[in-house]
Design a protein around this motif. Structure first.
Motif, PDB file in Angstrom:
ATOM      1  N   GLU A  16       0.831  -1.206   0.000  1.00 37.22           N
ATOM      2  CA  GLU A  16       0.000   0.000   0.000  1.00 37.22           C
ATOM      3  C   GLU A  16       0.867   1.259   0.000  1.00 37.22           C
ATOM      4  O   GLU A  16       0.564   2.225  -0.707  1.00 37.22           O
ATOM      5  CB  GLU A  16      -0.938   0.003   1.207  1.00 37.22           C
ATOM      6  CG  GLU A  16      -1.970  -1.096   1.190  1.00 37.22           C
ATOM      7  CD  GLU A  16      -2.923  -1.010  -0.002  1.00 37.22           C
ATOM      8  OE1 GLU A  16      -3.265   0.112  -0.427  1.00 37.22           O
ATOM      9  OE2 GLU A  16      -3.327  -2.066  -0.509  1.00 37.22           O
ATOM     10  N   LEU A  17       1.924   1.261   0.801  1.00 37.98           N
ATOM     11  CA  LEU A  17       2.814   2.419   0.842  1.00 37.98           C
ATOM     12  C   LEU A  17       3.484   2.654  -0.505  1.00 37.98           C
ATOM     13  O   LEU A  17       3.604   3.801  -0.959  1.00 37.98           O
ATOM     14  CB  LEU A  17       3.870   2.242   1.939  1.00 37.98           C
ATOM     15  CG  LEU A  17       3.354   2.307   3.371  1.00 37.98           C
ATOM     16  CD1 LEU A  17       4.440   1.855   4.336  1.00 37.98           C
ATOM     17  CD2 LEU A  17       2.845   3.698   3.711  1.00 37.98           C
ATOM     18  N   ARG A  18       3.912   1.585  -1.161  1.00 38.65           N
ATOM     19  CA  ARG A  18       4.533   1.705  -2.482  1.00 38.65           C
ATOM     20  C   ARG A  18       3.548   2.326  -3.476  1.00 38.65           C
ATOM     21  O   ARG A  18       3.894   3.208  -4.260  1.00 38.65           O
ATOM     22  CB  ARG A  18       5.041   0.355  -2.977  1.00 38.65           C
ATOM     23  CG  ARG A  18       5.773   0.447  -4.307  1.00 38.65           C
ATOM     24  CD  ARG A  18       6.381  -0.871  -4.777  1.00 38.65           C
ATOM     25  NE  ARG A  18       5.517  -1.994  -4.514  1.00 38.65           N
ATOM     26  CZ  ARG A  18       5.881  -3.065  -3.802  1.00 38.65           C
ATOM     27  NH1 ARG A  18       7.086  -3.158  -3.303  1.00 38.65           N
ATOM     28  NH2 ARG A  18       5.038  -4.052  -3.625  1.00 38.65           N
ATOM     29  N   GLY A  19       2.291   1.872  -3.426  1.00 39.23           N
ATOM     30  CA  GLY A  19       1.273   2.418  -4.321  1.00 39.23           C
ATOM     31  C   GLY A  19       1.010   3.891  -4.065  1.00 39.23           C
ATOM     32  O   GLY A  19       0.890   4.686  -5.007  1.00 39.23           O
ATOM     33  N   LEU A  20       0.924   4.273  -2.786  1.00 38.08           N
ATOM     34  CA  LEU A  20       0.718   5.683  -2.457  1.00 38.08           C
ATOM     35  C   LEU A  20       1.869   6.554  -2.961  1.00 38.08           C
ATOM     36  O   LEU A  20       1.664   7.666  -3.450  1.00 38.08           O
ATOM     37  CB  LEU A  20       0.574   5.861  -0.939  1.00 38.08           C
ATOM     38  CG  LEU A  20      -0.742   5.412  -0.339  1.00 38.08           C
ATOM     39  CD1 LEU A  20      -0.650   5.379   1.178  1.00 38.08           C
ATOM     40  CD2 LEU A  20      -1.875   6.323  -0.793  1.00 38.08           C
ATOM     41  N   HIS A  21       3.072   6.013  -2.854  1.00 39.64           N
ATOM     42  CA  HIS A  21       4.241   6.767  -3.302  1.00 39.64           C
ATOM     43  C   HIS A  21       4.306   6.844  -4.823  1.00 39.64           C
ATOM     44  O   HIS A  21       4.466   7.925  -5.397  1.00 39.64           O
ATOM     45  CB  HIS A  21       5.509   6.125  -2.730  1.00 39.64           C
ATOM     46  CG  HIS A  21       6.746   6.872  -3.100  1.00 39.64           C
ATOM     47  ND1 HIS A  21       7.724   6.317  -3.886  1.00 39.64           N
ATOM     48  CD2 HIS A  21       7.160   8.123  -2.802  1.00 39.64           C
ATOM     49  CE1 HIS A  21       8.690   7.195  -4.056  1.00 39.64           C
ATOM     50  NE2 HIS A  21       8.376   8.299  -3.401  1.00 39.64           N
ATOM     51  N   GLU A  22       4.156   5.713  -5.492  1.00 43.36           N
ATOM     52  CA  GLU A  22       4.329   5.672  -6.948  1.00 43.36           C
ATOM     53  C   GLU A  22       3.178   6.337  -7.703  1.00 43.36           C
ATOM     54  O   GLU A  22       3.414   7.051  -8.675  1.00 43.36           O
ATOM     55  CB  GLU A  22       4.476   4.227  -7.420  1.00 43.36           C
ATOM     56  CG  GLU A  22       5.778   3.597  -6.995  1.00 43.36           C
ATOM     57  CD  GLU A  22       5.904   2.145  -7.401  1.00 43.36           C
ATOM     58  OE1 GLU A  22       4.999   1.603  -8.065  1.00 43.36           O
ATOM     59  OE2 GLU A  22       6.931   1.534  -7.042  1.00 43.36           O
ATOM     60  N   PHE A  23       1.947   6.101  -7.286  1.00 39.85           N
ATOM     61  CA  PHE A  23       0.801   6.584  -8.053  1.00 39.85           C
ATOM     62  C   PHE A  23       0.281   7.947  -7.604  1.00 39.85           C
ATOM     63  O   PHE A  23      -0.341   8.661  -8.387  1.00 39.85           O
ATOM     64  CB  PHE A  23      -0.336   5.563  -8.020  1.00 39.85           C
ATOM     65  CG  PHE A  23       0.034   4.267  -8.667  1.00 39.85           C
ATOM     66  CD1 PHE A  23       0.288   4.184 -10.032  1.00 39.85           C
ATOM     67  CD2 PHE A  23       0.156   3.121  -7.911  1.00 39.85           C
ATOM     68  CE1 PHE A  23       0.646   2.995 -10.628  1.00 39.85           C
ATOM     69  CE2 PHE A  23       0.508   1.918  -8.498  1.00 39.85           C
ATOM     70  CZ  PHE A  23       0.755   1.850  -9.867  1.00 39.85           C
ATOM     71  N   PHE A  24       0.516   8.298  -6.343  1.00 42.68           N
ATOM     72  CA  PHE A  24      -0.029   9.545  -5.816  1.00 42.68           C
ATOM     73  C   PHE A  24       1.055  10.495  -5.302  1.00 42.68           C
ATOM     74  O   PHE A  24       0.741  11.499  -4.668  1.00 42.68           O
ATOM     75  CB  PHE A  24      -1.054   9.258  -4.714  1.00 42.68           C
ATOM     76  CG  PHE A  24      -2.210   8.436  -5.203  1.00 42.68           C
ATOM     77  CD1 PHE A  24      -3.211   9.013  -5.963  1.00 42.68           C
ATOM     78  CD2 PHE A  24      -2.277   7.082  -4.917  1.00 42.68           C
ATOM     79  CE1 PHE A  24      -4.272   8.253  -6.433  1.00 42.68           C
ATOM     80  CE2 PHE A  24      -3.333   6.313  -5.384  1.00 42.68           C
ATOM     81  CZ  PHE A  24      -4.337   6.898  -6.150  1.00 42.68           C
ATOM     82  N   GLN A  25       2.326  10.160  -5.557  1.00 38.39           N
ATOM     83  CA  GLN A  25       3.461  11.010  -5.187  1.00 38.39           C
ATOM     84  C   GLN A  25       3.432  11.414  -3.707  1.00 38.39           C
ATOM     85  O   GLN A  25       3.748  12.538  -3.339  1.00 38.39           O
ATOM     86  CB  GLN A  25       3.528  12.263  -6.074  1.00 38.39           C
ATOM     87  CG  GLN A  25       3.863  11.973  -7.522  1.00 38.39           C
ATOM     88  CD  GLN A  25       2.719  11.324  -8.286  1.00 38.39           C
ATOM     89  OE1 GLN A  25       1.588  11.797  -8.224  1.00 38.39           O
ATOM     90  NE2 GLN A  25       2.999  10.241  -8.994  1.00 38.39           N
ATOM     91  N   GLN A  26       3.060  10.484  -2.852  1.00 36.81           N
ATOM     92  CA  GLN A  26       3.044  10.706  -1.406  1.00 36.81           C
ATOM     93  C   GLN A  26       4.446  10.360  -0.877  1.00 36.81           C
ATOM     94  O   GLN A  26       4.765   9.199  -0.638  1.00 36.81           O
ATOM     95  CB  GLN A  26       1.981   9.823  -0.747  1.00 36.81           C
ATOM     96  CG  GLN A  26       0.578  10.093  -1.216  1.00 36.81           C
ATOM     97  CD  GLN A  26      -0.101  11.182  -0.420  1.00 36.81           C
ATOM     98  OE1 GLN A  26       0.160  11.360   0.763  1.00 36.81           O
ATOM     99  NE2 GLN A  26      -0.982  11.905  -1.068  1.00 36.81           N
ATOM    100  N   GLU A  27       5.275  11.395  -0.722  1.00 40.03           N
ATOM    101  CA  GLU A  27       6.668  11.175  -0.306  1.00 40.03           C
ATOM    102  C   GLU A  27       6.771  10.500   1.057  1.00 40.03           C
ATOM    103  O   GLU A  27       7.650   9.675   1.286  1.00 40.03           O
ATOM    104  CB  GLU A  27       7.439  12.492  -0.311  1.00 40.03           C
ATOM    105  CG  GLU A  27       7.642  13.067  -1.710  1.00 40.03           C
ATOM    106  CD  GLU A  27       8.403  12.131  -2.629  1.00 40.03           C
ATOM    107  OE1 GLU A  27       9.377  11.497  -2.184  1.00 40.03           O
ATOM    108  OE2 GLU A  27       8.019  12.037  -3.811  1.00 40.03           O
ATOM    109  N   TRP A  28       5.902  10.849   1.980  1.00 41.96           N
ATOM    110  CA  TRP A  28       5.936  10.241   3.308  1.00 41.96           C
ATOM    111  C   TRP A  28       5.793   8.725   3.205  1.00 41.96           C
ATOM    112  O   TRP A  28       6.416   7.990   3.965  1.00 41.96           O
ATOM    113  CB  TRP A  28       4.838  10.826   4.212  1.00 41.96           C
ATOM    114  CG  TRP A  28       3.460  10.441   3.773  1.00 41.96           C
ATOM    115  CD1 TRP A  28       2.658  11.127   2.895  1.00 41.96           C
ATOM    116  CD2 TRP A  28       2.743   9.261   4.130  1.00 41.96           C
ATOM    117  NE1 TRP A  28       1.478  10.430   2.690  1.00 41.96           N
ATOM    118  CE2 TRP A  28       1.504   9.287   3.442  1.00 41.96           C
ATOM    119  CE3 TRP A  28       3.013   8.187   4.969  1.00 41.96           C
ATOM    120  CZ2 TRP A  28       0.550   8.286   3.564  1.00 41.96           C
ATOM    121  CZ3 TRP A  28       2.066   7.188   5.089  1.00 41.96           C
ATOM    122  CH2 TRP A  28       0.846   7.237   4.400  1.00 41.96           C
ATOM    123  N   ALA A  29       4.975   8.259   2.263  1.00 44.98           N
ATOM    124  CA  ALA A  29       4.753   6.824   2.106  1.00 44.98           C
ATOM    125  C   ALA A  29       6.016   6.126   1.614  1.00 44.98           C
ATOM    126  O   ALA A  29       6.348   5.028   2.065  1.00 44.98           O
ATOM    127  CB  ALA A  29       3.587   6.569   1.154  1.00 44.98           C
TER     128      ALA A  29
END
Length: 101
Positions: free
Chosen positions: A44-57
């Motif tokens: 889930e964290l990888r998806g948040l980072h890769e698809f939604f540019q959520q750096e914290w994730a």
């Protein structure tokens, strides 16, 4: 979150399943929470980072992988555990503030 305060969270690699796989517990301090396999959280964290540019994730993903490696190699110190817990709380707080309900 309303009221200007973010709940203090507790997130620990808190138990292993019968195959030795780590689980993560997410809960308000002193409250009931959610337990899930670490692999699911990492996905889930990888998806948040890769698809939604959520750096914290992305940062939390890396921190979880590092602490898991240290746990497996028995190089995780008490100070390292405290530092990880503080970083975990900080990153989850950033995630909650970045994504209000």
């Amino acid at each position: 979150m309303g009221g200007g305060s973010t709940p203090k969270l507790e997130g620990l690699i808190c138990l292993n399943d019968p195959n030795g796989n780590p689980w993560v517990r997410l809960a308000p301090r002193g409250g009931r929470g959610l337990k899930l396999p670490q692999a699911h959280l990492l996905r889930e964290l990888r998806g948040l980072h890769e698809f939604f540019q959520q750096e914290w994730a992305g940062e939390l993903h890396g921190a979880l992988q590092l602490v898991d490696h240290q746990r497996k190699t028995k190089s995780l110190t008490a100070d390292g555990t405290l530092a990880f817990k503080a970083r975990f709380d900080t990153l989850v707080t950033i995630g909650l503030e970045s994504n209000p309900a």
